[in-house]
Design an enzyme around this catalytic site. Structure first.
Site, PDB file in Angstrom:
ATOM      1  N   ALA A 112       0.826  -1.204   0.000  1.00  0.00           N
ATOM      2  CA  ALA A 112       0.000   0.000   0.000  1.00  0.00           C
ATOM      3  C   ALA A 112       0.863   1.258   0.000  1.00  0.00           C
ATOM      4  O   ALA A 112       0.592   2.218  -0.733  1.00  0.00           O
ATOM      5  CB  ALA A 112      -0.941   0.001   1.200  1.00  0.00           C
ATOM      6  N   TYR A 113       1.908   1.262   0.820  1.00  0.00           N
ATOM      7  CA  TYR A 113       2.786   2.435   0.917  1.00  0.00           C
ATOM      8  C   TYR A 113       3.486   2.699  -0.406  1.00  0.00           C
ATOM      9  O   TYR A 113       3.539   3.834  -0.889  1.00  0.00           O
ATOM     10  CB  TYR A 113       3.810   2.204   2.029  1.00  0.00           C
ATOM     11  CG  TYR A 113       4.592   3.425   2.423  1.00  0.00           C
ATOM     12  CD1 TYR A 113       4.074   4.328   3.347  1.00  0.00           C
ATOM     13  CD2 TYR A 113       5.853   3.679   1.903  1.00  0.00           C
ATOM     14  CE1 TYR A 113       4.793   5.445   3.738  1.00  0.00           C
ATOM     15  CE2 TYR A 113       6.577   4.793   2.277  1.00  0.00           C
ATOM     16  CZ  TYR A 113       6.042   5.679   3.194  1.00  0.00           C
ATOM     17  OH  TYR A 113       6.762   6.793   3.567  1.00  0.00           O
TER      18      TYR A 113
END
Length: 250
Positions: free
Chosen positions: A156-157
């Protein structure tokens, strides 16, 4: 008087760490500041007073939840009502979660994308009309090395930071002829509470990979952001400034 005298800056995720360092740097150049972030109310009030008294600028705090577009828009409108426009917008808010993708909680994906990526879309979308009307503005987005490279367990990051790089370039093209610059910064490891919580042996290995031989300080990152907001940097747009002690070179 600093080069941002008479201007106002909104820095998301700025009640601690890098964001607070950025807010202080912009205040030192004369900008009124809108702080954003959660934390102890008394501590935030003390921060406001300290910045106001040190730099002689107005400081406000809006605890908008950066997952919620309506709260983001309301924060921007509140700042505009008080200061006329947001001249400098720094999208710094961010969170992290580490897990293999097949074990990654969907709610963590949603929160990270919302806070690290979508919030920048919403702040920029809300703030640009007033910037255009004034014919001046500076937007700085926080990327990191993960705007260029990947790491395992950070799906996600990494996705969010790649997206920040894309937003930065796209908006820079859209507003290039309206005296609005849009850039990003890519910090390295910075001496914050989060990094200090890393086990000592792991931290030693991290520092060993930094050619300059130390962790960054919030002030190192803040000076880079301040530079990008100055008129002297008005020919720089759509760029990402790496501030990482030489750890990553692109």
């Amino acid at each position: 008087m600093g080069f941002l005298s008479g201007k106002a800056a909104l820095v998301t995720g700025s009640t601690s760490g890098i964001g607070l360092g950025i807010a202080r740097a912009l205040a030192s150049e004369g900008a009124s500041i809108v702080l954003n972030g959660f934390g102890d109310a008394a501590a935030i009030a003390a921060l406001r007073r300290e910045i106001e008294e040190t730099h002689g600028v107005a400081v406000r705090h809006v605890a908008a939840d950066m997952r919620k577009p309506d709260e983001i828009t309301a924060m921007v409108r509140s700042a505009e009502a008080e200061f006329g426009a947001i001249d400098v917008l720094v999208n710094n808010a961010g969170i992290q979660h580490v897990a293999p993708i097949d074990e990654f909680p969907p709610e963590k994906w949603n929160d990270i994308i919302a806070i690290n990526l979508s919030s920048a879309f919403h702040t920029i979308r809300a703030a640009l009309p007033k910037m255009k009307a004034k014919g001046w503005g500076s937007i700085v987005n926080t990327a990191w090395a993960h705007a260029f490279v990947a790491s395992p367990y950070k799906v996600a990051y990494v996705a969010a930071k790649h997206g920040i790089a894309g937003i930065t370039k796209t908006v820079a093209l859209e507003v290039a002829q309206q005296h609005i610059t849009v850039n990003a910064i890519a910090p390295g490891y910075v001496d914050t509470e989060m990094v200090r919580a890393v086990p000592a042996e792991v931290l030693r290995k991290i520092v060993a990979k930094v050619p300059i031989g130390r962790l960054g300080h919030a002030s190192d990152i803040a000076r880079g952001v301040a530079f990008l907001t100055a008129d002297d940097a008005d020919f720089i747009t759509g760029s990402t400034l790496s501030i990482n002690g030489g750890q990553h070179m692109y």
